[in-house]
Design an enzyme around this catalytic site. Structure first.
Site, PDB file in Angstrom:
ATOM      1  CB  THR A  52       8.313  -0.756  -4.023  1.00 25.51           C
ATOM      2  OG1 THR A  52       8.345  -0.945  -2.599  1.00 25.51           O
ATOM      3  CG2 THR A  52       6.872  -0.615  -4.469  1.00 25.51           C
ATOM      4  CE1 TYR A 115      -2.625 -11.494   2.663  1.00 27.25           C
ATOM      5  CE2 TYR A 115      -2.844 -12.344   4.897  1.00 27.25           C
ATOM      6  CZ  TYR A 115      -3.364 -12.159   3.629  1.00 27.25           C
ATOM      7  OH  TYR A 115      -4.619 -12.623   3.325  1.00 27.25           O
ATOM      8  CE1 TYR A 145      10.566   1.325   0.844  1.00 26.85           C
ATOM      9  CE2 TYR A 145      10.717  -0.909  -0.046  1.00 26.85           C
ATOM     10  CZ  TYR A 145      10.379   0.419  -0.198  1.00 26.85           C
ATOM     11  OH  TYR A 145       9.846   0.856  -1.387  1.00 26.85           O
ATOM     12  CE  LYS A 175      12.827   3.924  -1.065  1.00 32.54           C
ATOM     13  NZ  LYS A 175      12.486   3.025  -2.206  1.00 32.54           N
TER      14      LYS A 175
END
Length: 317
Positions: A52, A115, A145, A175
């Protein structure tokens, strides 16, 4: 299927979603990128490139492949690499993941397709399963993630359980960037004992995660404060561990008061003397003069410094 044996060394410790520096024309600066990655490795931090805070979703597939290849050409060990490969388009995720696995990376950090909102666990399961089946390589190790504050597409405990049952060797860990400690605790309790590794998404949760049996953290401010974060990982059982954690939280707090990516790039520009480090790719923008002054003042009050920061400067200004 490629049946080569995966490395027995599992990723542990501190990883950082490596910032992506840009040239004046907004193309990725491979020189700055490679220098920063080597600097992080010298501080003991692994490389979760294309995360990110890497502005990864502003980079094309070919740009990511090119940057990864530049690191490999610079003799960066793939064992210290955990590239982000998750994308909205399934073929992009498969291509990036296959490239990372072929390069010998220790694992990949994989966003869900983000999305469309409100998608079902069934849809997410099919997405991850399609990647695993499409890559078709026994060396594949996926670190899920989970970052619902940004993606708005959570990875539920039930989805993790289902993926682990279907693909026990490919699904290696997570994560957790939810910011919800109860969720991290649940992951540690339910899955870590079976070898599914839990990484905190911020050093603010590093000590608690380690005490819960977790593997470490993958954290944005590993880019700019790596030494003290690594020191806590190494000294987590020492008497001053809580004091170390508090100091980390104070430094992170200075960055979190401002847009994080811009603030970290501003800090590197300041410490390295390379103003080009401050550049972001639109739609993100750099800090303004007042914000930069605020960040600098707060960090100076904390006696903040980046060791050997001059090595991060680009020779071509």
């Amino acid at each position: 299927m490629n049946n080569a044996s995966p490395s027995s060394a599992k990723p542990r410790g501190v990883f950082s979603p490596v910032l992506t520096p840009f040239n004046a024309d907004l193309s990725p600066s491979r020189e700055r990128f490679t220098k920063h990655c080597n600097w992080l490795l010298r501080q003991g931090v692994g490389l979760a490139v294309f995360g990110t805070n890497s502005e990864a979703n502003s980079l094309s597939v070919s740009e990511k492949r090119g940057l990864l290849d530049a690191l490999l050409a610079a003799d960066v060990s793939p064992a210290r690499l955990m590239p982000g490969t998750g994308a909205c388009a399934l073929p992009d995720t498969i291509e990036l993941t296959r490239h990372a696995v072929s390069a010998g990376c220790a694992g990949v950090l994989m966003l869900p397709p983000y999305y469309y909102k409100g998608v079902s666990d069934e849809g997410l399961y099919r997405s991850f399963a399609s990647v695993i089946d499409g890559v078709a390589d026994s060396r594949l190790r996926i670190y899920l993630y989970h970052i619902p504050p940004v993606s708005q597409v959570p990875i539920s405990l039930k989805l993790i359980e289902r993926l682990l049952k279907a693909y026990p060797s490919a699904i290696a860990g997570v994560k957790d960037s939810s910011g919800d400690w109860t969720n991290t605790q649940a992951m540690l309790r339910e899955f870590q004992p079976a070898g599914f590794d839990v990484f905190a998404g911020s050093e603010a949760f590093l000590l608690a995660t380690l005490r819960g049996g977790g593997a470490g953290c993958i954290t944005a401010t590993g880019n700019v404060n790596p030494g003290p974060i690594v020191a806590l990982f190494k000294h987590r059982q020492d008497a001053d561990a809580d004091a170390r954690q508090a100091a980390l939280n104070a430094t992170r707090g200075a960055f979190q008061k401002l847009p994080m990516i811009a603030a970290m790039k501003a800090a590197i520009a300041w410490q390295s003397g390379d103003a080009g480090w401050a550049a972001l790719r639109p739609p993100l923008v750099e800090l303004d003069t007042a914000q930069t002054a605020q960040l600098t003042a707060e960090l100076q009050a904390l006696r903040y410094a980046m060791p050997d920061a001059a090595s991060l400067a680009c020779a071509r200004q």
